[in-house]
Design an enzyme around this catalytic site. Structure first.
Site, mmCIF file in Angstrom:
data_model
loop_
_atom_site.group_PDB
_atom_site.id
_atom_site.type_symbol
_atom_site.label_atom_id
_atom_site.label_comp_id
_atom_site.label_asym_id
_atom_site.label_seq_id
_atom_site.Cartn_x
_atom_site.Cartn_y
_atom_site.Cartn_z
ATOM 1 C CB SER A 181 4.864 -39.077 53.953
ATOM 2 O OG SER A 181 5.043 -38.939 52.559
ATOM 3 C CB VAL A 182 5.521 -41.684 59.158
ATOM 4 C CG1 VAL A 182 6.092 -41.727 60.562
ATOM 5 C CG2 VAL A 182 4.021 -41.352 59.239
#
Length: 461
Positions: free
Chosen positions: A64-65
């Site tokens: 999710s970065v």
């Protein structure tokens, strides 16, 4: 901050971490864009009884970065005059059966779109790779209820970021990965960054690639998530992009960090929007901007950050914008999220000029054989109730002499017995306990996820 002292403290901290053998990844700490600590620890790949070590240039899946990068792609489209964040997404995706959603709602997780992972767990053919278009078509076909009306509340949404990737492609006329490469990666010299779906992509694996491993007691240590049955979703969801699947290095993420201070790359007005809390219809705010969580630390000041977690990968990108400091941590073999949190806290103590605490070594769990007779009394449906997050239903059941807990989003967690009533769950690195309630109302399930356990009542057999 004295650079020499700080460097010595980081070296001393990570010597202790190495001795504990609980960290597998790369860490970079920078001040004013200059890396004052950067080190790789652990293994990038196991093969044929041997191993290849990580380097500081190893490429990791960001999980999710990826979201701040997807959001930045949208920001770049606005700078190019091809959209405005308050445009309705129906302008480009009129067939989506959820009206009133704007691009801004997608960016800051206020769209109310239902969770695609829950939908796919229930109705998708797991032998097929899902693509972004499949998410859209599944929402059109099944039309699960929205979580709330647009901007009425805040709820982290992977679905929203899949929609953003679809928008990037529809508006730019380019593939999601090609657009990011043209607008972000190439201009910033991020030569070790790409959108890469390992299982779907038949091409060669990137050089110095960090394969993502999970630690499993029953498998004797680190294994690929592909070998763990309850993680089978890593296969059929591997074709999705936008909420994840950007792959990068600590060095390239530092280049991105520097660019976010550059007025030519991101106009000041748009940067302010990116790092401003969302305001909802009722006037309340939530500290999430456009792809970034926004917080403040007493010592380190205001910072923006995002984390990522996917089987095999755990990622942290923290930008302390009041102090122009940066922490990037990429792991491809996390054993315990709580340990990672302790390590981040230790790093921040050094950055703030404080005395630091060494993370506690991980405890080795002693698993005992499962007794089917004892387990029979534990089986059934349980409900966790929360005043702020509603209820969570779980189903505790046996399958092939193993005990599992299935969440209502379809995720299946394996429970390993530590005693006849207490169990360990490896994916979340948490413990659960089954106890008869003192009021005689029956079995209760205690899930030790935080300082205070979450408690569920059994609601059915």
């Amino acid at each position: 901050m004295k650079k020499e002292k700080v460097e010595q403290q980081f070296k001393a901290l990570f010597e202790d971490v190495k001795q504990q053998g609980s960290f597998n990844g790369v860490v970079l700490v920078a001040v004013g864009g200059e890396a004052i600590f950067c080190e790789a620890m652990g293994v990038a790949e196991y093969y044929d009884g041997s191993a290849r070590d990580l380097t500081t240039d190893s490429m990791f899946e960001l999980a999710s970065v990826s979201k701040p990068i997807t959001a930045l792609g949208i920001i770049r489209l606005q700078q190019l005059g091809q959209l405005h964040c308050d445009d309705l997404i129906a302008n480009w995706i009129p067939e989506l059966p959820y009206p009133g959603i704007t691009i801004r709602h997608l960016l800051n997780h206020t769209s109310g779109l239902p969770d695609y992972m829950e939908l796919f767990a229930n109705v998708w053919d797991p032998t097929r790779y899902a693509r972004n278009e499949d998410v859209l078509q599944m929402l059109i076909k099944h039309q699960p209820d929205p979580l709330f009306a647009p901007n009425d509340s805040w709820m982290y949404s992977n679905t929203g970021y899949i929609m953003l990737a679809i928008l990037i492609e529809k508006i730019s006329g380019k593939r999601y990965g090609d657009f990011l490469d043209e607008q972000i990666f190439q201009p910033l010299g991020m030569t070790r960054t790409q959108v890469y779906n390992r299982r779907v992509d038949p091409g060669p694996v990137p050089d110095d690639y960090a394969w993502g491993y999970v630690y499993r007691i029953g498998h004797g240590g680190y294994v690929l998530p592909d070998e763990v049955p309850e993680l089978h979703y890593v296969h059929y969801l591997d074709g999705l992009q936008g909420d994840g699947m950007v792959n990068s290095t600590v060095g390239d993420l530092l280049r991105l960090d520097r660019a976010l201070y550059n007025d030519e790359f991101v106009r000041p007005m748009l940067r302010q929007l990116m790092f401003s809390p969302v305001k909802m219809n009722n006037g309340e705010t939530f500290n999430y901007g456009m792809g970034w969580l926004i917080e403040r630390d007493e010592q380190l000041g205001r910072f923006v950050h995002h984390t990522g977690g996917w089987p095999g990968y755990s990622t942290w990108f923290k930008r302390y914008i009041d102090r122009d400091m940066t922490l990037i941590m990429l792991q491809n073999g996390e054993r315990d999220h709580a340990y990672t949190q302790q390590l981040v806290k230790s790093i921040e103590q050094i950055m703030a000029g404080e005395e630091y605490d060494v993370p506690r070594p991980l405890e080795t769990k002693k698993v005992i054989p499962l007794d089917p007779k004892n387990v029979e009394t534990l089986l059934g449906k349980y409900r966790f109730a929360s005043e702020t997050e509603g209820s969570l239903d779980v189903d505790v059941y046996m399958e092939q002499d193993k005990l599992y807990m299935k969440l209502d989003n379809g995720m299946r967690l394996s429970l390993l017995p530590l005693t006849s009533t207490r169990y360990y769950e490896e994916q979340t690195a948490t413990e659960l306990e089954f106890l008869d309630s003192e009021d005689g109302k029956g079995m209760r399930l205690f899930w030790y996820t935080e300082d205070e356990p979450e408690v569920a009542e059994r609601v059915g057999c």
